[in-house]
Design an enzyme around this catalytic site. Structure first.
Site, PDB file in Angstrom:
ATOM      1  N   CYS A 114       0.827  -1.206   0.000  1.00 27.62           N
ATOM      2  CA  CYS A 114       0.000   0.000   0.000  1.00 27.62           C
ATOM      3  C   CYS A 114       0.866   1.264   0.000  1.00 27.62           C
ATOM      4  O   CYS A 114       1.492   1.566  -1.004  1.00 27.62           O
ATOM      5  CB  CYS A 114      -0.994  -0.031   1.156  1.00 27.62           C
ATOM      6  SG  CYS A 114      -2.364   1.131   0.951  1.00 27.62           S
ATOM      7  N   HIS A 214      -3.886  -4.900   0.583  1.00 23.73           N
ATOM      8  CA  HIS A 214      -3.394  -5.361   1.886  1.00 23.73           C
ATOM      9  C   HIS A 214      -3.466  -6.887   1.974  1.00 23.73           C
ATOM     10  O   HIS A 214      -4.430  -7.444   2.520  1.00 23.73           O
ATOM     11  CB  HIS A 214      -4.209  -4.717   3.017  1.00 23.73           C
ATOM     12  CG  HIS A 214      -3.829  -3.307   3.277  1.00 23.73           C
ATOM     13  ND1 HIS A 214      -2.782  -2.952   4.105  1.00 23.73           N
ATOM     14  CD2 HIS A 214      -4.334  -2.153   2.791  1.00 23.73           C
ATOM     15  CE1 HIS A 214      -2.674  -1.632   4.129  1.00 23.73           C
ATOM     16  NE2 HIS A 214      -3.595  -1.129   3.346  1.00 23.73           N
ATOM     17  N   GLU A 216      -1.967  -8.859   3.889  1.00 30.05           N
ATOM     18  CA  GLU A 216      -1.965  -9.313   5.282  1.00 30.05           C
ATOM     19  C   GLU A 216      -3.364  -9.363   5.884  1.00 30.05           C
ATOM     20  O   GLU A 216      -3.600 -10.052   6.889  1.00 30.05           O
ATOM     21  CB  GLU A 216      -1.044  -8.421   6.135  1.00 30.05           C
ATOM     22  CG  GLU A 216      -1.625  -7.108   6.611  1.00 30.05           C
ATOM     23  CD  GLU A 216      -1.794  -6.046   5.537  1.00 30.05           C
ATOM     24  OE1 GLU A 216      -2.428  -5.020   5.826  1.00 30.05           O
ATOM     25  OE2 GLU A 216      -1.285  -6.236   4.410  1.00 30.05           O
TER      26      GLU A 216
END
Length: 242
Positions: A114, A214, A216
């Site tokens: 990001c 993202h 994660e």
């Protein structure tokens, strides 16, 4: 075989609260280290430090992750702030720029997430779109405050990213800025359905990849597994001595 040590940059907040404490802090959403741990790595946090410490820091880890966060200061890419550009964090801008430079110089695997992808582009001389809705005409890249949106990204054939899985798939996302002019050597490796660049990479590097979403925060582990695999390989260029 020992697990590779993956350094993750952190947020740097002037005011954070936990328990009875309300203090300046460095912090990181739990999803980041958990994502690395699930892929077989050991996670260590890299809070802001003097930029000249970046080479020694990178020499101690097997790969680097640049985490998401606030907007990059527009002056770093020769622009005036847009009305919707948020306040920058100078300590993070300076430290993470130095981490990126050190990782690239030492051939240390790098995953920029990001804001991290945006900063990678800026470090290499690129520019940013400061407010994506002005360009694409919608707000689908950002969810409500504190909530992720989702959209599909399509890998670009022939890229490292496409080699991890060539089919378009849905990703969790929260960003209002994006890559505009690409930095030196970078090529786009995924796009959103509206044409926005969603991933970039440096061809020929062991592993130097930026993604605008993202990973994660989702369940897809392909990027983390690829980073861990790259971290296990010998570096092509010796890292600076400690």
């Amino acid at each position: 075989m020992p697990k590779p040590l993956i350094g993750i940059s952190t947020y740097h907040e002037e005011s954070a609260q936990w328990g009875v404490w309300h203090l300046p802090a460095v912090l990181l959403p739990l999803d980041y280290p958990t994502h690395i741990q699930r892929a077989g790595g050991l996670a260590v946090l890299l809070p802001p430090d003097a930029p000249e410490a970046a080479a020694e820091t990178v020499a101690r880890v097997d790969a680097v992750v640049i985490a998401g966060g606030p907007d990059v200061r527009p002056a770093r890419y020769g622009a005036e702030p847009h009305a919707r550009t948020g306040p920058p964090n100078e300590a993070r801008d300076a430290w993470e720029s130095a981490l990126i430079e050190a990782a690239l110089a030492s051939d240390t695997p790098l995953l920029a997430i990001c804001r991290g992808m945006q900063l990678l582009n800026v470090v290499l001389g690129g520019t940013l779109i400061q407010h994506v809705p002005d360009v694409v005409g919608h707000g689908g890249h950002t969810g409500p405050a504190g909530s992720l949106a989702a959209h599909v990204v399509a890998p670009i054939p022939g890229t490292l990213f496409a080699s991890l899985g060539a089919e378009p798939y849905e990703v969790p996302t929260y960003h209002h800025q994006a890559v505009d002019r690409l930095g030196r050597g970078l090529v786009p490796s995924a796009r959103a359905e509206d044409g926005l660049i969603e991933a970039v990479e440096l061809p020929g590097e062991t592993f130097a990849l930026g993604v605008q979403w993202h990973p994660e925060a989702g369940t897809d582990q392909r990027l983390a597994h690829a980073l861990i695999a790259a971290a296990r390989r010998p570096r092509l260029v010796p890292a600076p001595s400690a």
